[in-house]
Write an enzyme that holds these catalytic residues in place. Structure first.
Site, PDB file in Angstrom:
ATOM      1  N   ALA A 262      62.596 146.884 -56.649  1.00 38.85           N
ATOM      2  CA  ALA A 262      63.655 145.881 -56.490  1.00 38.85           C
ATOM      3  C   ALA A 262      64.087 145.784 -55.033  1.00 38.85           C
ATOM      4  O   ALA A 262      64.290 144.688 -54.497  1.00 38.85           O
ATOM      5  CB  ALA A 262      64.846 146.228 -57.377  1.00 38.85           C
ATOM      6  N   TYR A 263      64.223 146.931 -54.379  1.00 39.25           N
ATOM      7  CA  TYR A 263      64.642 146.955 -52.975  1.00 39.25           C
ATOM      8  C   TYR A 263      63.588 146.323 -52.083  1.00 39.25           C
ATOM      9  O   TYR A 263      63.902 145.490 -51.219  1.00 39.25           O
ATOM     10  CB  TYR A 263      64.891 148.410 -52.570  1.00 39.25           C
ATOM     11  CG  TYR A 263      65.333 148.597 -51.138  1.00 39.25           C
ATOM     12  CD1 TYR A 263      66.578 148.158 -50.711  1.00 39.25           C
ATOM     13  CD2 TYR A 263      64.509 149.240 -50.224  1.00 39.25           C
ATOM     14  CE1 TYR A 263      67.001 148.352 -49.410  1.00 39.25           C
ATOM     15  CE2 TYR A 263      64.924 149.443 -48.917  1.00 39.25           C
ATOM     16  CZ  TYR A 263      66.163 148.994 -48.510  1.00 39.25           C
ATOM     17  OH  TYR A 263      66.569 149.193 -47.217  1.00 39.25           O
ATOM     18  N   ALA A 264      62.319 146.692 -52.289  1.00 38.97           N
ATOM     19  CA  ALA A 264      61.242 146.125 -51.474  1.00 38.97           C
ATOM     20  C   ALA A 264      61.132 144.618 -51.676  1.00 38.97           C
ATOM     21  O   ALA A 264      60.871 143.871 -50.724  1.00 38.97           O
ATOM     22  CB  ALA A 264      59.914 146.807 -51.799  1.00 38.97           C
TER      23      ALA A 264
ATOM     24  N   SER B 241      63.569 142.599 -52.331  1.00 37.72           N
ATOM     25  CA  SER B 241      64.655 141.962 -51.587  1.00 37.72           C
ATOM     26  C   SER B 241      64.351 141.938 -50.095  1.00 37.72           C
ATOM     27  O   SER B 241      64.646 140.958 -49.406  1.00 37.72           O
ATOM     28  CB  SER B 241      65.978 142.689 -51.854  1.00 37.72           C
ATOM     29  OG  SER B 241      66.047 143.947 -51.209  1.00 37.72           O
TER      30      SER B 241
END
Length: 245
Positions: free
Chosen positions: A153-155, A157
């Site tokens: 999810a972070y990557a 974004s």
């Protein structure tokens, strides 16, 4: 381009590790700094106090980076206190981790709101309000290259942050404003250490060609370069990771 003594920077996430060190570094380079926080007012006030104690100029301002009204008010503070805005350093972000199969969708939505919409909101304002000779510096991550499990999810974004940065650089043709993204690797910050065993931390550090974790100062050095002398670096993603990937 004016000298740094006349220049003004907004640092979002200025109460965080990379944001606070970057704010101090820019102040040391002569910038007046607006130290933004999303809730960590006490830490932001400490950063401002340290800058002022060193003879620099700084003020604190809060607000949700994904709220366009709050962020317009942030730019208003910079213009009211210091006369304008030359540099935006956007470090604010969140990093909840989980495998894709287990990621809570509410958490996923929160990551995209803060990291993607937040970047879009502040970059849009910067594109409208920065003075000529300015710089927009967004924070990405080397995880987009390292592809470490649980960071999906972070990557995702931060991949969006990189895409927006590179497109905005080209949209601002003729404005004398650079737009770049800085992509740190594993960095010794509270956010990085959270949930990791000492053994895992040591293994990550040992795997780097430089034999250590990055520091907030390492990233701030590159941010200061892009905010100041690096006028021919534009539309790039700079990986600041000691050669991790």
């Amino acid at each position: 381009m004016t000298n740094n003594g006349d220049r003004v920077a907004i640092v979002t996430g200025g109460s965080g590790a990379i944001g606070s060190i970057s704010a101090g570094r820019l102040a040391a380079d002569g910038f007046a700094v607006v130290v933004h926080h999303g809730g960590g007012r006490e830490r932001a006030d400490e950063v401002v106090a340290a800058i002022r104690a060193g003879g620099g100029r700084a003020v604190t301002a809060g607000g949700d980076v994904a709220d366009e009204t709050a962020m317009a008010a942030l730019f208003d503070v910079a213009e009211r206190e210091f006369g304008g805005v030359d540099v935006l350093v956007h470090t604010a972000g969140i990093m909840p981790l989980a495998p894709v199969a287990q990621m809570d969708l509410d958490a996923f939505d929160r990551v995209q709101r803060v990291n993607v919409r937040g970047t879009f909101v502040v970059d849009q304002l910067a594109a409208r309000r920065l003075r000529a000779g300015g710089a927009i510096i967004n924070l990405s991550t080397s995880i987009t290259r390292l592809q470490t499990p649980t960071y999906g999810a972070y990557a995702a974004s931060k991949g969006a942050v990189e895409a927006m940065s590179l497109i905005l650089a080209r949209e601002l043709r003729g404005r004398d404003i650079t737009v770049n993204a800085v992509a740190p690797g594993p960095t010794a910050t509270p956010l990085f250490f959270e949930g990791k065993s000492q053994e895992l931390v040591e293994a990550i550090a040992a795997a780097n060609p430089m034999g250590r974790l990055g520091s907030a100062e390492d990233t701030a050095e590159v941010i200061a370069f892009l905010a100041g002398p690096a006028r021919w670096v534009n539309g790039q993603v700079l990986h600041v990771n000691g050669g991790a990937a």
